[in-house]
Design a protein around this motif. Structure first.
Motif, mmCIF file in Angstrom:
data_model
loop_
_atom_site.group_PDB
_atom_site.id
_atom_site.type_symbol
_atom_site.label_atom_id
_atom_site.label_comp_id
_atom_site.label_asym_id
_atom_site.label_seq_id
_atom_site.Cartn_x
_atom_site.Cartn_y
_atom_site.Cartn_z
ATOM 1 N N VAL A 235 0.846 -1.180 0.000
ATOM 2 C CA VAL A 235 0.000 0.000 0.000
ATOM 3 C C VAL A 235 0.884 1.233 0.000
ATOM 4 O O VAL A 235 1.634 1.467 0.946
ATOM 5 C CB VAL A 235 -0.922 -0.003 1.244
ATOM 6 C CG1 VAL A 235 -1.786 1.249 1.237
ATOM 7 C CG2 VAL A 235 -1.779 -1.244 1.248
ATOM 8 N N SER A 236 0.819 2.004 -1.061
ATOM 9 C CA SER A 236 1.694 3.172 -1.213
ATOM 10 C C SER A 236 1.031 4.410 -0.638
ATOM 11 O O SER A 236 -0.166 4.614 -0.799
ATOM 12 C CB SER A 236 2.014 3.399 -2.700
ATOM 13 O OG SER A 236 2.721 4.600 -2.869
ATOM 14 N N SER A 237 1.831 5.226 0.030
ATOM 15 C CA SER A 237 1.303 6.469 0.602
ATOM 16 C C SER A 237 1.477 7.651 -0.335
ATOM 17 O O SER A 237 1.041 8.753 -0.034
ATOM 18 C CB SER A 237 2.011 6.774 1.929
ATOM 19 O OG SER A 237 3.397 6.926 1.719
ATOM 20 N N LYS B 222 -2.140 11.212 4.336
ATOM 21 C CA LYS B 222 -1.356 10.004 4.060
ATOM 22 C C LYS B 222 -0.512 9.542 5.246
ATOM 23 O O LYS B 222 0.197 8.532 5.125
ATOM 24 C CB LYS B 222 -0.424 10.251 2.865
ATOM 25 C CG LYS B 222 -1.126 10.696 1.590
ATOM 26 C CD LYS B 222 -2.014 9.610 1.019
ATOM 27 C CE LYS B 222 -2.594 10.037 -0.325
ATOM 28 N NZ LYS B 222 -3.430 8.986 -0.925
ATOM 29 N N SER C 250 -6.865 8.667 1.668
ATOM 30 C CA SER C 250 -6.035 8.726 2.867
ATOM 31 C C SER C 250 -5.448 7.358 3.170
ATOM 32 O O SER C 250 -5.865 6.342 2.592
ATOM 33 C CB SER C 250 -6.855 9.215 4.077
ATOM 34 O OG SER C 250 -7.391 10.496 3.840
ATOM 35 N N LEU C 251 -4.447 7.356 4.092
ATOM 36 C CA LEU C 251 -3.793 6.116 4.482
ATOM 37 C C LEU C 251 -3.680 6.076 6.004
ATOM 38 O O LEU C 251 -3.245 7.044 6.632
ATOM 39 C CB LEU C 251 -2.393 6.018 3.854
ATOM 40 C CG LEU C 251 -1.531 4.832 4.288
ATOM 41 C CD1 LEU C 251 -2.152 3.520 3.827
ATOM 42 C CD2 LEU C 251 -0.107 4.970 3.751
ATOM 43 N N GLN D 199 -2.295 3.695 9.412
ATOM 44 C CA GLN D 199 -1.507 2.583 9.924
ATOM 45 C C GLN D 199 -1.898 2.313 11.371
ATOM 46 O O GLN D 199 -1.932 3.237 12.186
ATOM 47 C CB GLN D 199 -0.003 2.895 9.841
ATOM 48 C CG GLN D 199 0.517 3.034 8.415
ATOM 49 C CD GLN D 199 2.024 3.221 8.376
ATOM 50 O OE1 GLN D 199 2.681 3.208 9.404
ATOM 51 N NE2 GLN D 199 2.567 3.389 7.179
ATOM 52 N N PHE E 209 -9.106 4.554 -0.135
ATOM 53 C CA PHE E 209 -8.550 4.547 1.213
ATOM 54 C C PHE E 209 -7.650 3.335 1.385
ATOM 55 O O PHE E 209 -7.966 2.237 0.910
ATOM 56 C CB PHE E 209 -9.688 4.510 2.238
ATOM 57 C CG PHE E 209 -9.228 4.501 3.661
ATOM 58 C CD1 PHE E 209 -8.778 5.650 4.275
ATOM 59 C CD2 PHE E 209 -9.245 3.317 4.403
ATOM 60 C CE1 PHE E 209 -8.355 5.640 5.592
ATOM 61 C CE2 PHE E 209 -8.828 3.289 5.710
ATOM 62 C CZ PHE E 209 -8.380 4.460 6.312
ATOM 63 N N GLY E 210 -6.528 3.530 2.068
ATOM 64 C CA GLY E 210 -5.606 2.442 2.350
ATOM 65 C C GLY E 210 -5.409 2.273 3.842
ATOM 66 O O GLY E 210 -5.395 3.252 4.592
ATOM 67 N N ILE E 211 -5.274 1.040 4.291
ATOM 68 C CA ILE E 211 -5.058 0.771 5.713
ATOM 69 C C ILE E 211 -4.065 -0.372 5.860
ATOM 70 O O ILE E 211 -4.133 -1.376 5.131
ATOM 71 C CB ILE E 211 -6.384 0.441 6.430
ATOM 72 C CG1 ILE E 211 -6.125 0.180 7.920
ATOM 73 C CG2 ILE E 211 -7.105 -0.708 5.762
ATOM 74 C CD1 ILE E 211 -7.396 0.079 8.751
ATOM 75 N N GLU F 253 -7.528 -0.367 -0.318
ATOM 76 C CA GLU F 253 -6.396 -1.281 -0.259
ATOM 77 C C GLU F 253 -6.139 -1.622 1.199
ATOM 78 O O GLU F 253 -6.076 -0.735 2.052
ATOM 79 C CB GLU F 253 -5.152 -0.658 -0.894
ATOM 80 C CG GLU F 253 -5.297 -0.401 -2.391
ATOM 81 C CD GLU F 253 -3.993 0.051 -3.022
ATOM 82 O OE1 GLU F 253 -2.936 -0.184 -2.404
ATOM 83 O OE2 GLU F 253 -4.035 0.636 -4.121
#
Length: 487
Positions: free
Chosen positions: A301-303, A347, A368-369, A371, A387-389, A407
């Motif tokens: 998962v790229s920021s 991000k 947005s990302l 973690q 959206f990524g997590i 993602e």
């Protein structure tokens, strides 16, 4: 003395006659709560016994939970009471010729089902799976609208089974979530299932396999106004509301007649589309846009990767949900629940100080990302776009609901991963999470990336099927995914 005795007897007789006359008039004026034919109908008597036992068990379990679960269960009890009233009234009315003629008759049941559905809308409420189980199961009561094999519905018994299959997905979530935590919720979920399968299904199969029993052909028409005897559980009769914009009713199966008036709503949209060149708004797909020519396919998962600003957003079921964007929020509530809401273009979101007793709820985030650096109880991603997590470990489950283009990367373990009503989900699993159980419903474009056993750092992509073939073999349906030949 004899004269006085006679006068006393005459007075006593007069008082008795007056009392008898008064009692007769009172009994004649008292309304009956149930017609004699309905009270003696074996099907109605069996319905009362079935509802008293099955709905009573469900209500008893809901009272121990309380809150919105109890409110939704009361709506369910109301729906079953309305269904009984329809069965009683149907025997006194002439069978309608079509579903359009019976819409007003079935409107009370449709209104109760709409009330249950409204409890699940908007921001995801507490006990969402409980509320969704009830809302998705109540259409099973629409079997009372079966008017024949050409009415557009399945036969009553099959209709009940099909409707429960829609609700069973969320009911199973309740069982999994509370299996080792709270026996009251488990009892509630089991009681709900027993209410429909085998409860309502077996009742309909025994007494109404071909639908409700209607009155003689010479009886009153359904569309005519009628004065029905009040029943204990029937909702209060209200004056009809002002005409609302046309919508698709629950029991409608016929198209409305053509009108010479200007088209409105979706009709106007389709008319405008058909009047323009089909390809006028399409953009040319260049080589650099094709998936096979993408430069970065590292499988993480790229920021920094972002979609071109000029590219239009993809339209899907999940993307069609609208919600009001509130102020950005990222906080720990009551020491147990991390809430991340309305984050746009961020991000570098991170949750560091967390433990296995806390949960994470993400809502309304875009581009947005996030973690999650630690073990948490469960994670839910709701109504997010692009959206990524990235997370390490979850104790219970990871859920994606009503999302578009997300993602997800699991760096540790996750026993259960659920994807519901989502379009476009890229899921990366670590070696420790390959044993996860993945459940999907009403979703598309789900790709799961797993580590390659040959070379470290490489990923192997697996597309989860979204089309299935159902074949009837040896007395039961066999379901298998559709396989396509070629690459």
């Amino acid at each position: 003395m004899e004269t006085a005795l006679v006068e006393r007897l005459e007075a006593a007789v007069a008082r008795l006659e007056a009392a008898v006359a008064s009692g007769a008039s009172l009994s004649a004026a008292a309304p009956r709560e149930l017609d004699v034919p309905a009270a003696s109908d074996p099907a109605i008597v069996a319905y009362d016994e079935f509802v008293a036992e099955a709905v009573g068990r469900l209500t008893a379990a809901a009272e121990k939970i309380g809150g919105k679960v109890l409110d939704a269960t009361k709506v369910l009890a109301e729906a079953f009471a309305v269904a009984k009233d329809l069965l009683v009234q149907a025997k006194q009315l002439q069978k309608p010729a079509s579903m359009a003629d019976a819409q007003d008759f079935f409107k009370p049941l449709s209104d109760v089902i709409t009330k249950a559905t409204a409890m699940t809308e908007g921001r995801r409420p507490d006990y969402f799976n409980h509320l969704k189980s009830i809302a998705d199961s109540l259409p099973a009561l629409a079997w009372v609208a079966f008017l024949g094999k050409d009415c557009g519905m399945s036969f009553p018994t099959a209709h009940v089974e099909e409707s429960w299959q829609m609700a069973e997905f969320y009911n199973n979530k309740v069982l999994v979530e509370y299996r080792n935590k709270d026996p009251d919720h488990v009892e509630w979920a089991k009681a709900l299932k027993d209410l429909y399968i085998p409860g309502l299904r077996d009742y309909v199969k025994k007494y109404y396999p071909l639908g409700p029993v209607w009155g003689p052909a010479g009886g009153s028409l359904v569309s005519q106004p009628k004065a029905a005897a009040p029943t204990p559980k029937a909702p209060a009769v209200k004056a009809p509301p002002p005409p609302a914009p046309p919508s698709a009713p629950l029991f409608s199966t016929e198209k409305s007649p053509k009108s010479s008036q200007p088209k409105e709503g979706m009709s106007a949209v389709f008319q405008e589309i058909s009047s323009k060149p089909v390809t006028s708004g399409l953009r040319k797909v260049t080589d650099d846009m094709k998936t096979k020519n993408r430069a970065a396919r590292s499988g993480v998962v790229s920021s920094t990767a972002a979609a071109p600003a000029a590219a239009p957003e993809k339209t899907s079921r999940a993307g069609s949900f609208s919600f009001k964007s509130g102020p950005p929020k990222m906080e720990l509530q009551m020491g147990r629940k991390w809430v991340v809401e309305n984050q746009v273009g961020k991000k570098n979101l991170a949750i560091d100080d967390c433990d296995s007793r806390q949960s994470v709820y993400v809502y309304g985030c875009k581009d947005s990302l996030l973690q999650v650096n630690g073990k948490v109880n469960n994670i839910t991603v709701d109504k997010c776009t692009k959206f990524g997590i990235v997370f390490k470990d979850v104790v219970a489950a990871f859920e994606v609901v009503n999302c578009n283009g997300v993602e997800v990367q699991c760096q540790g373990t996750a026993p259960t991963i659920s994807i519901d009503n989502t379009s476009g989900c890229q899921l990366y699993l670590s070696k420790d999470s390959l044993g996860a159980s993945i459940t999907s419903a009403k979703s598309s474009e789900i790709n799961v990336m797993v580590p390659s056993g040959v070379t470290d750092g490489d990923w192997v992509e697996h597309a989860l099927p979204q089309q299935y073939i159902h074949s009837f073999k040896e007395g039961q349906f066999i379901t298998s995914p559709v396989s396509h030949s070629g690459a």
